[in-house]
Design an enzyme around this catalytic site. Structure first.
Site, PDB file in Angstrom:
ATOM      1  N   ASP A   1       7.121 -30.362  76.392  1.00  0.00           N
ATOM      2  CA  ASP A   1       6.175 -29.372  75.869  1.00  0.00           C
ATOM      3  C   ASP A   1       5.730 -29.695  74.441  1.00  0.00           C
ATOM      4  O   ASP A   1       4.814 -29.062  73.918  1.00  0.00           O
ATOM      5  CB  ASP A   1       6.832 -27.978  75.861  1.00  0.00           C
TER       6      ASP A   1
ATOM      7  N   LYS B   1       4.227 -26.032  88.894  1.00  0.00           N
ATOM      8  CA  LYS B   1       4.572 -27.282  88.205  1.00  0.00           C
ATOM      9  C   LYS B   1       5.287 -28.218  89.176  1.00  0.00           C
ATOM     10  O   LYS B   1       4.987 -29.405  89.252  1.00  0.00           O
ATOM     11  CB  LYS B   1       5.478 -26.981  86.990  1.00  0.00           C
TER      12      LYS B   1
ATOM     13  N   GLN C   1      11.439 -23.008  80.688  1.00  0.00           N
ATOM     14  CA  GLN C   1      10.335 -22.080  80.941  1.00  0.00           C
ATOM     15  C   GLN C   1      10.466 -20.836  80.054  1.00  0.00           C
ATOM     16  O   GLN C   1      11.513 -20.185  80.033  1.00  0.00           O
ATOM     17  CB  GLN C   1      10.333 -21.682  82.430  1.00  0.00           C
TER      18      GLN C   1
END
Ligand code: NAP
Length: 279
Positions: free
Chosen positions: A116, A49, A93
């Site tokens: 997200d 990422k 995460q």
């Protein structure tokens, strides 16, 4: 002839466009990733990422915490990032260590920075017919991939295997919004093959190699979300690619299908949140 749903090629095309867009901004988008512990897969995902973000001009900050960090400390950091005007997007995460509640953490992220799309506000918007600030990355990436190949969803029977909050559930809603007829299957589903045989579009998000050619009808579109290492250490998907690709009209490979699209969606979401923040 079976067409491969090429996530890598689409990633390159979308990222090139995003880079041009970001180059034109004087201020750059900032994505903060919180990584707890030393889970090897999470470390790889976070590095990917960061590398992708930096390649296209997104500031990417990774905050590392030891495995034994307290839930309270993470919550305090999220409050700080929520208030920080230089931060556009926050990602925690997953998975988290067992002593930290995923729900408690995610609900603390400001929905306007929830890259997200997992916060209760954004999820609620998605499922109640509203508009979330951003859509969850993997389902969004799957739709981008299907759209790139002009695969129509309206009136089609889409069978999704897997009911997680990160893939199956939001994807089902997003398919419904495109007027597909959706069936969700999971580990307690009986006679799975009877259902998958009726699929015009099959999405498998399980993490085990369970989809065989005989479970599908000829000409169906197959999207393989699953990714895991087999006993020999090879990266595999849920689908028996070699045989299923003989009968599918379109099929996504693993690696190189949905994975690159998930990370592309993360970059798109970061830029979308940044632009909303600017305005
Ligand atoms: P998850 O939370 O573990 O969910 C797996 C789902 O599969 C569950 O709903 C489970 O049913 C169902 N399942 C398990 N065994 C089954 C079986 N034999 N038959 C039918 N359904 C079965 O996993 P996830 O986070 O959604 O991820 C799923 C897979 O996708 C993993 O391999 C993950 O690494 C991969 N993934 C890839 C990407 C990407 O970008 N490529 C992104 C996200 C996830 P129950 O609900 O009944 O337990």
């Amino acid at each position: 002839m079976t067409i491969i749903l090429d996530g890598k090629a689409l990633r390159e095309k979308i990222l090139a466009g995003l880079k041009l867009k970001i180059d034109n901004y004087t201020k750059k988008p900032t994505l903060v990733v919180i990584l707890i512990g030393k889970n090897p897969a999470s470390q790889i995902y976070v590095n990917n990422k960061k590398k992708t973000a930096e390649k296209i001009g997104i500031n990417s900050i990774v905050i590392n915490y030891p495995e034994n960090v307290s839930e309270q400390e993470i919550i305090l950091k999220i409050h700080e990032l929520n208030k920080d005007d230089n931060v556009d997007a926050i990602l925690v995460q997953l998975p988290l260590p067992k002593h930290i509640s995923k729900e408690n953490i995610i609900k603390m992220i400001d929905p306007k920075k929830d890259v997200d799309g997992f916060s209760p506000y954004n999820f609620g918007q998605l499922f109640s017919g509203g508009t979330p600030f951003v859509y969850p990355c993997t389902p969004k990436g799957i739709l981008l991939l299907l759209d790139e190949y002009n695969i129509e969803l309206e009136g089609k029977h889409a069978v999704i295997i897997g009911r997680s909050n990160i893939v199956g559930k939001p994807l089902a809603q997003m398919f419904l919004d495109r007027n597909a007829t959706v069936t969700i299957c999971h580990s307690r589903t009986k006679n799975l093959a009877d259902i998958t045989k009726t699929a015009d579009i099959l999405v498998s998000a399980v993490g085990e190699n369970i989809i065989e050619e005989k479970m599908l009808k000829s000409g169906c579109v197959v999207v393989d979300v699953g990714i895991f290492k087999d006993a020999s250490g090879r990266t595999r998907g849920d689908v028996d690619f070699e045989n299923v690709s003989k009968i599918a009209s379109y099929i996504s490979p693993v690696p190189g299908g949905v994975g690159p699209m998930t990370i592309t969606s993360l970059m798109l979401n970061t830029v979308e949140l940044f632009e909303k923040h600017l305005s």
